[in-house]
Write a protein that holds these residues in place. Structure first.
Motif, PDB file in Angstrom:
ATOM      1  N   HIS A 168     -49.748 -34.236  18.036  1.00 49.28           N
ATOM      2  CA  HIS A 168     -48.274 -34.018  18.535  1.00 49.28           C
ATOM      3  C   HIS A 168     -47.456 -33.881  17.550  1.00 49.28           C
ATOM      4  O   HIS A 168     -47.504 -34.558  16.444  1.00 49.28           O
TER       5      HIS A 168
ATOM      6  N   ASP B  28     -46.665 -40.155  12.005  1.00 46.92           N
ATOM      7  CA  ASP B  28     -47.164 -40.199  13.337  1.00 46.92           C
ATOM      8  C   ASP B  28     -46.321 -38.953  14.235  1.00 46.92           C
ATOM      9  O   ASP B  28     -45.069 -39.344  14.473  1.00 46.92           O
TER      10      ASP B  28
ATOM     11  N   GLU C 209     -45.188 -36.151  23.237  1.00 47.33           N
ATOM     12  CA  GLU C 209     -46.171 -37.484  23.383  1.00 47.33           C
ATOM     13  C   GLU C 209     -45.392 -38.889  23.164  1.00 47.33           C
ATOM     14  O   GLU C 209     -45.771 -39.746  23.982  1.00 47.33           O
ATOM     15  N   GLU C 210     -44.453 -38.973  22.356  1.00 44.28           N
ATOM     16  CA  GLU C 210     -43.539 -40.074  22.123  1.00 44.28           C
ATOM     17  C   GLU C 210     -42.898 -40.793  23.305  1.00 44.28           C
ATOM     18  O   GLU C 210     -42.366 -41.834  23.342  1.00 44.28           O
TER      19      GLU C 210
ATOM     20  N   HIS D 201     -43.969 -45.893  13.337  1.00 45.36           N
ATOM     21  CA  HIS D 201     -42.695 -45.375  14.296  1.00 45.36           C
ATOM     22  C   HIS D 201     -41.238 -45.816  13.534  1.00 45.36           C
ATOM     23  O   HIS D 201     -40.230 -45.817  14.095  1.00 45.36           O
TER      24      HIS D 201
END
Ligand code: MN
Ligand code: MN
Length: 453
Positions: A94, A257, A287-288, A429
């Motif tokens: 992603h 990420d 995605e997040e 994150h």
């Protein structure tokens, strides 16, 4: 003691002792990529340019094909020697990362400042976004149909933005609050402007700073306040990614990420030699925030891409899906040196031990996971072992302590065999995520081996 039957993971640093200069060079190229790609749109644009440079085009029957969805998701396909009905080797990652998005009515003038109100995107620890330089990325769509890209904060000479934080002198009460209560989403307001307009004495504006800001926005970009209602405006950490450590053994930067997997997947697709099966690289958005949305993994875009290829090749779509094998390329958590108690150490990923398989993700009893079957997992383990590529297998953290999902289940939905495989990060994150140069290199090697298998 004869311990030859014990399983012993091996350090990627050790395995790649003779490849350290190659790994450092690969990492320099990666630094350039993540410093330049801070949003899903920038990531997709980078991938598209790389594909075009490598000869990928829009011809469905071609050997090298790609299809983009509104600048936010991209599907790349490389035809192998085997018929399509034998399946595709798929790597899916992603391109979106947690950030602060402007609200539809962002600008508010208070305490001699104009702030932009935000709604955070994805899972963030709110305090990590305070008192640090932020850059803005945006897409302002005008009523006349034209689209204005915005990028302020990462070009030489650009100003940056920030969310302010409370001084320690007055933070005693906050210090006694629970973390979730001490930092509120509604306080993640980005400071945008401070200088008031020069006003004639007779007409006092109630919002002199906002008035001047709007004048500036109009003069510079030709946009008005209403344009922000429909715009996408994203605040991301300003500044370039860097090598970390005196030994330059790690990479620190925003959005690893999952752009570390995007980069490794892309480079694997371009570098794979004589693939027998056809290859696909799928970069999704959203995605997040759960993969919903047209550009997210739960949309039918990917299915349409495969369906169209199958029809063109006179293969059955179901056959293509059921014979395909996929890697859900996403990061996992590395054993945290300061919070080791959140991990069950025997099943925690270690920085520097190569990409980590996650047989399942999810939480509270594997809920939300698409568990990989033993046969598939073993076949990939055998593949990496046969090529001398380091790998490990881990869970995100202790059972019942939290959890998280990936795009794996959206591939599994089509009956595709799929497993998660990606590098471990520290500070996941956060605005400054940490990865290992050895893991980056090993992940690229693993993805390339998967594509060539
Ligand atoms: Mn991810
Ligand atoms: Mn994530």
């Amino acid at each position: 003691m004869d311990d030859s039957k014990f399983y012993k993971p091996e350090s990627a640093w050790k395995i790649y002792t003779s490849k350290r200069e190659d790994a450092a060079q690969f990492a320099r190229e990666y630094l350039n990529f993540i410093s330049g790609c801070k949003t899903e749109r920038e990531t997709v644009a980078w991938v598209r340019r790389a594909l075009e440079n490598a000869g990928y085009g829009k011809v469905l029957a071609g050997e090298l094909y790609f299809r983009e969805l509104r600048g936010k998701a991209i599907f790349a396909f490389r035809r192998g020697d085997a018929p399509l009905g034998e399946g595709i080797n798929i790597i899916a990652a992603h391109g979106d990362s947690p950030r602060l998005d402007f609200k539809q009515h962002p600008f508010v003038e208070t305490a001699n400042l104009v702030q932009a109100k935000t709604h955070y995107y994805g899972g963030i620890r709110k305090y990590q976004w305070l008192a640090r330089p932020l850059a803005l990325r945006g897409t302002i769509a005008l009523e006349n149909g034209s689209v204005l890209p915005v990028s302020i904060g990462d070009n030489p000479g650009d100003p940056v933005f920030c969310v302010e934080d409370l001084l320690p002198h007055l933070a005693q009460k906050q210090g006694t609050q629970k973390l979730n209560e001490a930092f509120e989403g509604e306080k993640l307001n980005i400071i945008i402007a401070h200088e008031p307009e020069i006003e004639p004495a007779e007409e006092k504006s109630k919002n002199p700073v906002k008035k001047r800001l709007l004048d500036l926005l109009f003069a510079k970009y030709g946009v008005g306040e209403e344009d922000f209602i429909t715009a996408e405006m994203e605040a991301v950490p300003a500044g370039d990614a860097k090598f970390v450590g005196l030994d330059e053994s790690m990479i620190g930067g925003y959005g690893q990420d999952d752009r570390i997997c995007v980069f490794c997947g892309l480079r694997a697709l371009l570098a794979a030699e004589k693939p027998r099966h056809s290859l696909a690289l799928m970069i999704w958005d959203k995605e997040e925030i759960g993969s919903d949305g047209a550009s997210g993994a739960s949309s039918s875009f990917f299915q349409y891409c495969v369906q169209d290829l199958a029809e063109e090749a006179k293969a059955r779509t179901s056959e293509v899906f059921l014979n395909s094998r996929a890697v859900s390329a996403d990061v996992t958590a590395a054993l945290d040196p300061d919070y080791q108690d959140v991990h069950e150490k025997q099943n925690a990923a270690r920085l520097g031990y190569g990409p980590s398989f996650a047989k399942y993700t999810g939480s509270r009893g594997k809920y939300g996971a698409s568990e990989a079957d033993a046969e598939y997992f073993a076949s990939l383990r055998a593949l990496l072992n046969s090529k001398g590529i380091p790998w490990q297998a881990a869970e995100l953290g202790k059972v019942d302590l939290g959890g998280g999902g990936t795009v794996a289940l959206f591939l599994a939905r089509h009956g595709i065999r799929v497993i998660d495989l990606g590098p471990a990060l520290l500070s996941m994150h956060s605005p400054f995520e940490l990865s290992s140069v050895a893991d980056l290199y090993a992940t690229w090697q693993a993805y390339k081996a998967f594509f060539e298998d």
